[in-house]
Write a protein that holds these residues in place. Structure first.
Motif, PDB file in Angstrom:
ATOM      1  N   VAL A   1     -34.332 -88.290  20.303  1.00  0.00           N
ATOM      2  CA  VAL A   1     -32.978 -87.952  19.864  1.00  0.00           C
ATOM      3  C   VAL A   1     -32.638 -86.492  20.146  1.00  0.00           C
ATOM      4  O   VAL A   1     -31.477 -86.156  20.435  1.00  0.00           O
ATOM      5  N   ILE A   2     -33.633 -85.594  20.108  1.00  0.00           N
ATOM      6  CA  ILE A   2     -33.346 -84.182  20.362  1.00  0.00           C
ATOM      7  C   ILE A   2     -32.855 -83.972  21.793  1.00  0.00           C
ATOM      8  O   ILE A   2     -32.082 -83.054  22.068  1.00  0.00           O
ATOM      9  N   TYR A   3     -33.270 -84.854  22.706  1.00  0.00           N
ATOM     10  CA  TYR A   3     -32.845 -84.698  24.100  1.00  0.00           C
ATOM     11  C   TYR A   3     -31.373 -85.073  24.282  1.00  0.00           C
ATOM     12  O   TYR A   3     -30.730 -84.603  25.222  1.00  0.00           O
ATOM     13  N   THR A   4     -30.840 -85.905  23.399  1.00  0.00           N
ATOM     14  CA  THR A   4     -29.399 -86.180  23.458  1.00  0.00           C
ATOM     15  C   THR A   4     -28.606 -84.947  23.043  1.00  0.00           C
ATOM     16  O   THR A   4     -27.509 -84.707  23.557  1.00  0.00           O
ATOM     17  N   VAL A   5     -29.162 -84.150  22.130  1.00  0.00           N
ATOM     18  CA  VAL A   5     -28.521 -82.887  21.755  1.00  0.00           C
ATOM     19  C   VAL A   5     -28.525 -81.930  22.941  1.00  0.00           C
ATOM     20  O   VAL A   5     -27.552 -81.208  23.184  1.00  0.00           O
ATOM     21  N   VAL A   6     -29.621 -81.928  23.706  1.00  0.00           N
ATOM     22  CA  VAL A   6     -29.699 -81.092  24.906  1.00  0.00           C
ATOM     23  C   VAL A   6     -28.624 -81.510  25.908  1.00  0.00           C
ATOM     24  O   VAL A   6     -27.929 -80.664  26.487  1.00  0.00           O
ATOM     25  N   ILE A   7     -28.474 -82.817  26.120  1.00  0.00           N
ATOM     26  CA  ILE A   7     -27.484 -83.319  27.083  1.00  0.00           C
ATOM     27  C   ILE A   7     -26.083 -82.858  26.697  1.00  0.00           C
ATOM     28  O   ILE A   7     -25.324 -82.335  27.533  1.00  0.00           O
TER      29      ILE A   7
END
Length: 317
Positions: free
Chosen positions: A181-187
């Motif tokens: 889920v943290i990678y969706t914040v990065v995107i």
């Protein structure tokens, strides 16, 4: 030959006093105008920083407690950090901060530089592409988070759309997966900030002396060598400024996480700012929340203070 004597006009005491008073008012006017802002900043910024630092050394819970108890709140935070199974989300928060900060800053710098170099080639439609790339920065993080939440929702956005087109084997559930889920914040963060970084690099590219580029081309430098040996080193101040801005935005990110993931499954998308809010206002641990806020402030200071020092040192030369 006659001479004409010239004499300065004689000012009366009242005129002399009026000119002197007017001059004093002109000198004092900037101070009078800036005084309210200065006082407000001292009280509501630096005053509350000192107050937060004080509370971090107390045992404050729901309400402030002004009896000093030492660095117990910091000890709890760091104990939670190094335990293999921490009883809170502080370990998750700083781990997410490392992942988000590294990817967010790195990808924004690389993508912004690539887009700036692309637009600097005088391509057709540059005047249309520039505002398209810059538009996301005009949006608030709340709007960005909500839009990407709809787009990444498996039952509503990209996955559902591709299923309607027949690609039923496609799955993209990162926004509901605690490990991703943290990678969706990065995107979402990269989508919003990369255009701003592009504008900074584009301004730097347009400021490079064209004679240097022509001389390198005459000497036989390839385009890759031109950018690697000349252009990118000349953009060093832009890299530094962009890094400072992006790092500052990454550390204080809060609303993007809340709007996009609501904290993620079990707080798996928390950043230190989310931890600070949760413990201060929801779990009634004001001392722990204050300690996490001071650690965030020290992290930002560790980035900004060396930058300001280098800038002031450069100007003093």
């Amino acid at each position: 030959m006659s001479t004409v004597a010239t004499t300065d006009p004689v000012l009366t005491p009242r005129q002399s006093t009026g000119i002197s008073l007017r001059g004093r008012l002109q000198d004092a006017l900037p101070k009078i105008v800036l005084a309210p802002s200065f006082v407000i900043t001292i009280i509501f910024v630096y005053g509350f920083i000192v107050w937060t630092a004080y509370l971090s050394f107390t045992n404050s819970k729901t309400f402030p407690s002004y009896a000093l108890t030492g660095p117990r709140a910091y000890q709890r935070l760091w104990r939670w950090t190094f335990e293999s199974d921490p009883p809170s989300s502080w370990y998750t928060s700083i781990t997410n901060m490392a992942i988000f900060g590294f990817l967010y800053v790195g990808i924004c710098l690389a993508l912004g530089l690539f887009l700036a170099i692309l637009l600097d080639q005088k391509i057709r439609g540059e005047s249309v592409l520039r505002p398209i790339f810059l538009y996301p920065m005009a949006l608030s993080f709340i709007v960005t988070g909500v839009a990407w939440k709809w787009f990444l929702d498996p039952g509503l956005g990209l996955e559902q759309t591709l299923h309607h087109f027949g690609w039923t084997s496609f799955h993209f559930d990162w926004i509901k997966n605690k490990d991703f889920v943290i990678y969706t914040v990065v995107i979402a963060g990269v989508w919003q900030a990369s255009g701003f970084v592009m504008a900074m690099f584009l301004a730097g590219l347009r400021g490079i002396d064209g004679e240097i580029m022509k001389a390198a081309q005459i000497d036989g430098a390839s385009p890759f060598q031109l950018y690697r040996r000349i252009v990118i080193p000349l953009l060093r101040p832009i890299f530094l400024s962009a890094f400072i801005v992006l790092a500052h935005m990454a550390i204080k990110s809060y609303d993007l996480v809340v709007a996009l993931t609501s904290g993620g499954p079990g707080g798996s998308a928390w950043l230190p700012s989310n931890f600070m809010y949760e413990y201060t206002f929801k779990r009634n641990e004001m001392a722990v929340g204050s300690a996490s806020a001071i650690i965030m402030l020290m992290t930002i200071s560790a980035i900004i203070v060396p930058y300001l020092y280098s800038e002031l040192k450069e100007k003093a030369r």
